[in-house]
Design an enzyme around this catalytic site. Sequence first.
Site, PDB file in Angstrom:
ATOM      1  N   ASN A  56      29.304  11.846 -14.617  1.00  0.00           N
ATOM      2  CA  ASN A  56      28.955  12.181 -15.731  1.00  0.00           C
ATOM      3  C   ASN A  56      28.262  13.309 -15.806  1.00  0.00           C
ATOM      4  O   ASN A  56      27.680  14.173 -16.913  1.00  0.00           O
ATOM      5  CB  ASN A  56      28.275  11.074 -16.925  1.00  0.00           C
ATOM      6  CG  ASN A  56      26.849  10.814 -16.339  1.00  0.00           C
ATOM      7  OD1 ASN A  56      26.398  11.429 -15.471  1.00  0.00           O
ATOM      8  ND2 ASN A  56      26.138   9.918 -16.881  1.00  0.00           N
ATOM      9  N   ASN A 100      23.095  14.692 -13.722  1.00  0.00           N
ATOM     10  CA  ASN A 100      22.171  15.442 -12.664  1.00  0.00           C
ATOM     11  C   ASN A 100      22.789  16.129 -11.582  1.00  0.00           C
ATOM     12  O   ASN A 100      22.373  16.144 -10.544  1.00  0.00           O
ATOM     13  CB  ASN A 100      21.220  14.076 -11.934  1.00  0.00           C
ATOM     14  CG  ASN A 100      20.256  14.548 -11.338  1.00  0.00           C
ATOM     15  OD1 ASN A 100      19.581  15.482 -11.803  1.00  0.00           O
ATOM     16  ND2 ASN A 100      19.825  14.142 -10.250  1.00  0.00           N
ATOM     17  N   SER A 154      18.021   1.083  -1.472  1.00  0.00           N
ATOM     18  CA  SER A 154      17.144   2.038  -1.011  1.00  0.00           C
ATOM     19  C   SER A 154      15.917   1.213  -0.378  1.00  0.00           C
ATOM     20  O   SER A 154      15.604   0.040  -0.586  1.00  0.00           O
ATOM     21  CB  SER A 154      16.318   2.714  -2.454  1.00  0.00           C
ATOM     22  OG  SER A 154      15.040   3.103  -2.073  1.00  0.00           O
ATOM     23  N   TYR A 191      12.802   1.476 -11.315  1.00  0.00           N
ATOM     24  CA  TYR A 191      13.855   2.070 -10.628  1.00  0.00           C
ATOM     25  C   TYR A 191      14.118   1.178  -9.248  1.00  0.00           C
ATOM     26  O   TYR A 191      15.171   0.714  -9.138  1.00  0.00           O
ATOM     27  CB  TYR A 191      13.407   3.773 -10.008  1.00  0.00           C
ATOM     28  CG  TYR A 191      14.404   3.852  -8.807  1.00  0.00           C
ATOM     29  CD1 TYR A 191      15.710   4.372  -8.954  1.00  0.00           C
ATOM     30  CD2 TYR A 191      13.797   4.188  -7.535  1.00  0.00           C
ATOM     31  CE1 TYR A 191      16.641   4.607  -7.726  1.00  0.00           C
ATOM     32  CE2 TYR A 191      14.639   4.420  -6.406  1.00  0.00           C
ATOM     33  CZ  TYR A 191      15.861   4.685  -6.734  1.00  0.00           C
ATOM     34  OH  TYR A 191      16.909   4.965  -5.580  1.00  0.00           O
ATOM     35  N   LYS A 197      17.414  -1.520  -8.058  1.00  0.00           N
ATOM     36  CA  LYS A 197      17.933  -1.676  -6.930  1.00  0.00           C
ATOM     37  C   LYS A 197      17.937  -3.009  -6.442  1.00  0.00           C
ATOM     38  O   LYS A 197      18.914  -3.629  -5.947  1.00  0.00           O
ATOM     39  CB  LYS A 197      17.256  -0.789  -5.993  1.00  0.00           C
ATOM     40  CG  LYS A 197      17.459   0.853  -5.944  1.00  0.00           C
ATOM     41  CD  LYS A 197      19.020   0.925  -6.075  1.00  0.00           C
ATOM     42  CE  LYS A 197      19.037   2.678  -6.365  1.00  0.00           C
ATOM     43  NZ  LYS A 197      20.486   2.987  -6.470  1.00  0.00           N
TER      44      LYS A 197
HETATM   45  P1  NAD Z   1      22.033  12.434  -7.546  1.00  0.00           P
HETATM   46  O1  NAD Z   1      21.174  12.425  -8.635  1.00  0.00           O
HETATM   47  O2  NAD Z   1      22.019  13.793  -6.884  1.00  0.00           O
HETATM   48  O3  NAD Z   1      23.506  11.983  -7.597  1.00  0.00           O
HETATM   49  C1  NAD Z   1      23.967  10.578  -8.625  1.00  0.00           C
HETATM   50  C2  NAD Z   1      24.942  11.327  -9.350  1.00  0.00           C
HETATM   51  O4  NAD Z   1      25.309  10.169 -10.312  1.00  0.00           O
HETATM   52  C3  NAD Z   1      25.044  12.337  -9.975  1.00  0.00           C
HETATM   53  O5  NAD Z   1      25.856  13.339  -9.867  1.00  0.00           O
HETATM   54  C4  NAD Z   1      24.692  12.139 -11.503  1.00  0.00           C
HETATM   55  O6  NAD Z   1      25.212  13.072 -12.462  1.00  0.00           O
HETATM   56  C5  NAD Z   1      25.861  10.735 -11.535  1.00  0.00           C
HETATM   57  N1  NAD Z   1      25.422   9.850 -12.745  1.00  0.00           N
HETATM   58  C6  NAD Z   1      24.110   9.376 -12.750  1.00  0.00           C
HETATM   59  N2  NAD Z   1      24.323   8.348 -13.815  1.00  0.00           N
HETATM   60  C7  NAD Z   1      25.544   8.372 -14.000  1.00  0.00           C
HETATM   61  C8  NAD Z   1      26.310   7.283 -14.949  1.00  0.00           C
HETATM   62  N3  NAD Z   1      25.682   6.592 -15.756  1.00  0.00           N
HETATM   63  N4  NAD Z   1      27.795   7.493 -14.717  1.00  0.00           N
HETATM   64  C9  NAD Z   1      28.286   8.635 -13.895  1.00  0.00           C
HETATM   65  N5  NAD Z   1      27.757   9.071 -13.251  1.00  0.00           N
HETATM   66  C10 NAD Z   1      26.387   9.146 -13.295  1.00  0.00           C
HETATM   67  O7  NAD Z   1      21.238  11.399  -6.457  1.00  0.00           O
HETATM   68  P2  NAD Z   1      21.522  11.213  -4.911  1.00  0.00           P
HETATM   69  O8  NAD Z   1      20.135  11.586  -4.432  1.00  0.00           O
HETATM   70  O9  NAD Z   1      22.773  11.736  -4.600  1.00  0.00           O
HETATM   71  O10 NAD Z   1      21.348   9.442  -4.921  1.00  0.00           O
HETATM   72  C11 NAD Z   1      22.656   8.699  -5.089  1.00  0.00           C
HETATM   73  C12 NAD Z   1      22.434   7.154  -4.820  1.00  0.00           C
HETATM   74  O11 NAD Z   1      21.621   7.011  -3.886  1.00  0.00           O
HETATM   75  C13 NAD Z   1      21.680   6.933  -6.213  1.00  0.00           C
HETATM   76  O12 NAD Z   1      22.157   5.808  -6.599  1.00  0.00           O
HETATM   77  C14 NAD Z   1      20.346   6.849  -5.646  1.00  0.00           C
HETATM   78  O13 NAD Z   1      19.361   5.721  -6.382  1.00  0.00           O
HETATM   79  C15 NAD Z   1      20.299   6.319  -4.164  1.00  0.00           C
HETATM   80  N6  NAD Z   1      19.181   6.557  -3.204  1.00  0.00           N
HETATM   81  C16 NAD Z   1      18.914   8.026  -3.317  1.00  0.00           C
HETATM   82  C17 NAD Z   1      17.891   8.313  -2.563  1.00  0.00           C
HETATM   83  C18 NAD Z   1      17.344   9.726  -2.327  1.00  0.00           C
HETATM   84  O14 NAD Z   1      16.094   9.852  -1.748  1.00  0.00           O
HETATM   85  N7  NAD Z   1      18.138  10.696  -2.696  1.00  0.00           N
HETATM   86  C19 NAD Z   1      17.087   7.291  -1.819  1.00  0.00           C
HETATM   87  C20 NAD Z   1      17.653   5.767  -1.837  1.00  0.00           C
HETATM   88  C21 NAD Z   1      18.785   5.762  -2.796  1.00  0.00           C
HETATM   89  C1  UD1 Z   2      10.310   8.229  -3.235  1.00  0.00           C
HETATM   90  C2  UD1 Z   2      10.006   7.203  -4.145  1.00  0.00           C
HETATM   91  C3  UD1 Z   2      11.145   6.099  -3.534  1.00  0.00           C
HETATM   92  C4  UD1 Z   2      12.617   6.539  -3.627  1.00  0.00           C
HETATM   93  C5  UD1 Z   2      12.543   7.762  -2.568  1.00  0.00           C
HETATM   94  C6  UD1 Z   2      13.445   8.632  -2.558  1.00  0.00           C
HETATM   95  C7  UD1 Z   2       7.988   7.133  -4.910  1.00  0.00           C
HETATM   96  C8  UD1 Z   2       6.705   6.222  -5.286  1.00  0.00           C
HETATM   97  N1  UD1 Z   2       8.880   6.547  -4.152  1.00  0.00           N
HETATM   98  O1  UD1 Z   2       9.684   7.854  -1.800  1.00  0.00           O
HETATM   99  O2  UD1 Z   2      11.031   5.018  -4.371  1.00  0.00           O
HETATM  100  O3  UD1 Z   2      13.421   5.830  -2.947  1.00  0.00           O
HETATM  101  O4  UD1 Z   2      11.425   8.833  -3.073  1.00  0.00           O
HETATM  102  O5  UD1 Z   2      13.986   9.416  -3.696  1.00  0.00           O
HETATM  103  O6  UD1 Z   2       8.216   8.036  -5.796  1.00  0.00           O
HETATM  104  N2  UD1 Z   2       4.426  13.873  -0.845  1.00  0.00           N
HETATM  105  C9  UD1 Z   2       3.517  14.828  -1.095  1.00  0.00           C
HETATM  106  N3  UD1 Z   2       3.565  15.605  -1.928  1.00  0.00           N
HETATM  107  C10 UD1 Z   2       4.581  15.841  -2.590  1.00  0.00           C
HETATM  108  C11 UD1 Z   2       5.670  14.901  -2.513  1.00  0.00           C
HETATM  109  C12 UD1 Z   2       5.469  14.005  -1.569  1.00  0.00           C
HETATM  110  O7  UD1 Z   2       2.410  14.658  -0.089  1.00  0.00           O
HETATM  111  O8  UD1 Z   2       4.625  16.718  -3.378  1.00  0.00           O
HETATM  112  C13 UD1 Z   2       4.314  12.881   0.327  1.00  0.00           C
HETATM  113  C14 UD1 Z   2       4.473  11.442  -0.377  1.00  0.00           C
HETATM  114  O9  UD1 Z   2       3.104  10.937  -0.574  1.00  0.00           O
HETATM  115  C15 UD1 Z   2       4.920  10.628   0.929  1.00  0.00           C
HETATM  116  C16 UD1 Z   2       5.923  11.374   1.458  1.00  0.00           C
HETATM  117  O10 UD1 Z   2       5.486  12.772   1.127  1.00  0.00           O
HETATM  118  O11 UD1 Z   2       3.917  10.374   1.610  1.00  0.00           O
HETATM  119  C17 UD1 Z   2       7.360  11.640   1.039  1.00  0.00           C
HETATM  120  O12 UD1 Z   2       7.428  11.635  -0.430  1.00  0.00           O
HETATM  121  P1  UD1 Z   2       8.775  11.502  -1.323  1.00  0.00           P
HETATM  122  O13 UD1 Z   2       9.639  12.502  -0.889  1.00  0.00           O
HETATM  123  O14 UD1 Z   2       8.413  11.359  -2.694  1.00  0.00           O
HETATM  124  O15 UD1 Z   2       9.313   9.949  -0.760  1.00  0.00           O
HETATM  125  P2  UD1 Z   2       8.942   8.577  -0.866  1.00  0.00           P
HETATM  126  O16 UD1 Z   2       7.550   8.532  -1.679  1.00  0.00           O
HETATM  127  O17 UD1 Z   2       8.992   8.030   0.416  1.00  0.00           O
END
Ligand code: NAD
Ligand code: UD1
Length: 338
Positions: free
Chosen positions: A35, A38, A127, A151, A155
């Site tokens: 959609n 993001n 996640s 969030y 999951k």
């Molecule tokens: P992202 O936001 O870049 O990608 C998600 C995509 O889904 C976006 O393009 C957004 O526009 C689309 N979207 C959101 N809601 C929607 C809806 N209702 N219908 C259709 N499209 C929709 O995020 P990402 O980092 O690529 O993450 C992808 C998946 O992985 C997510 O489910 C996220 O929770 C999971 N995940 C991400 C991380 C991370 O750190 N990036 C870590 C663990 C899990």
């Molecule tokens: C965060 C989310 C987690 C999610 C993941 C990926 C929280 C509490 N957890 O994980 O649920 O799955 O992102 O999207 O938000 N840090 C700093 N300064 C900053 C940013 C981060 O010191 O400006 C530190 C954090 O304290 C941590 C590490 O960097 O120790 C990684 O942080 P981040 O990238 O946000 O990931 P998580 O906290 O592991």
Amino acid sequence: MSSNKILVTGGCGYIGSHTTLLLFEAGFDVVVVDNLANSSKESLRRVEQLSGKTVELYQLDVRDNDALTAVFAKHEFKAVIHFAGLKAVGESTEIPLDYYDQNISGTINLLKVMQQFNCYQIVFSSSATVYGDPASVPITEDFPTSATNPYGRTKLFVEEILRDLSRADDQWHVIMLRYFNPIGAHQSGLIGEQPQGIPNNLMPFISQVAAGKRDKLSIFGGDYSTPDGTGIRDYIHVMDLSDAHVKAIHKIDGLVGTTTLNIGTGNGYSVLEMVHTFEEVTGVFVAHEIVERRAGDIAECWAEPKLASSVLGWKAKLNLNDMMTDTWRWQKDNPDGF
Ligand code: NAD
Ligand code: UD1
């Protein structure tokens, strides 16, 4: 002949765009639904540029039953990779209903449509957040799960829904990948992560400070019980993470029921190690100061990735230097994102 076509939900996003590219390179056809809440279409245009293939994009919300049904009526899918959803922890505490609706209702709608069209194979983006505050590291898949924010709860709930579904009907093949901390970008510098506004996550924040877009990095907590006092995480290159999805698709026919896998490198790095490695690899200074801990953060979180290795034949290949180099190339080449 069975279909070679994969539906990627959220395929315009960070992990979805890299995975779409690798699926093309592995010879699959790809249809994306997103959609664009993001992301932008430009990510897929660049995937097309890199792959030489055309992506069929449907701009729709996964909660929209009619729109999703129309896509399934038009295409026969081998499997779905389900990335679409909201992912900002802080925001999820402010607008929990949106998170439950998009991440849980969206997934339920998708599963219903899949069932209606006899598509029973799904790879779900879970996640490491489902481990809550783990009692020890490295973390194996049998560790207890918990959530500290909406969030994380979405999951956990979706994981449970998928387990119930495959218990009820053995036609389902479900692979739940629990990602650790994805960072990095494609080596071309053409696709990467585009955070909206002020980044919440560490890596985009570091690269924006280096690029002069932010003054300094606030390091959240210097008093954790880790060797240098800062938090330790398992950072994984987005290309390795995407490769795990392609390997999951290759194996999914043989994996009946649910399979839950950690996708991490098995190495933990502290925030200070991240800053110093970035500086060494790029030669660019990253101003930083240690501030209070961030609420909800944990000291240490890193994976035992052996199960993914034995089940999928997958292993992370790229190291921290690669992650830093590729993040920085993407940041420099695209200072304002796509
Ligand atoms: P992202 O936001 O870049 O990608 C998600 C995509 O889904 C976006 O393009 C957004 O526009 C689309 N979207 C959101 N809601 C929607 C809806 N209702 N219908 C259709 N499209 C929709 O995020 P990402 O980092 O690529 O993450 C992808 C998946 O992985 C997510 O489910 C996220 O929770 C999971 N995940 C991400 C991380 C991370 O750190 N990036 C870590 C663990 C899990
Ligand atoms: C965060 C989310 C987690 C999610 C993941 C990926 C929280 C509490 N957890 O994980 O649920 O799955 O992102 O999207 O938000 N840090 C700093 N300064 C900053 C940013 C981060 O010191 O400006 C530190 C954090 O304290 C941590 C590490 O960097 O120790 C990684 O942080 P981040 O990238 O946000 O990931 P998580 O906290 O592991």
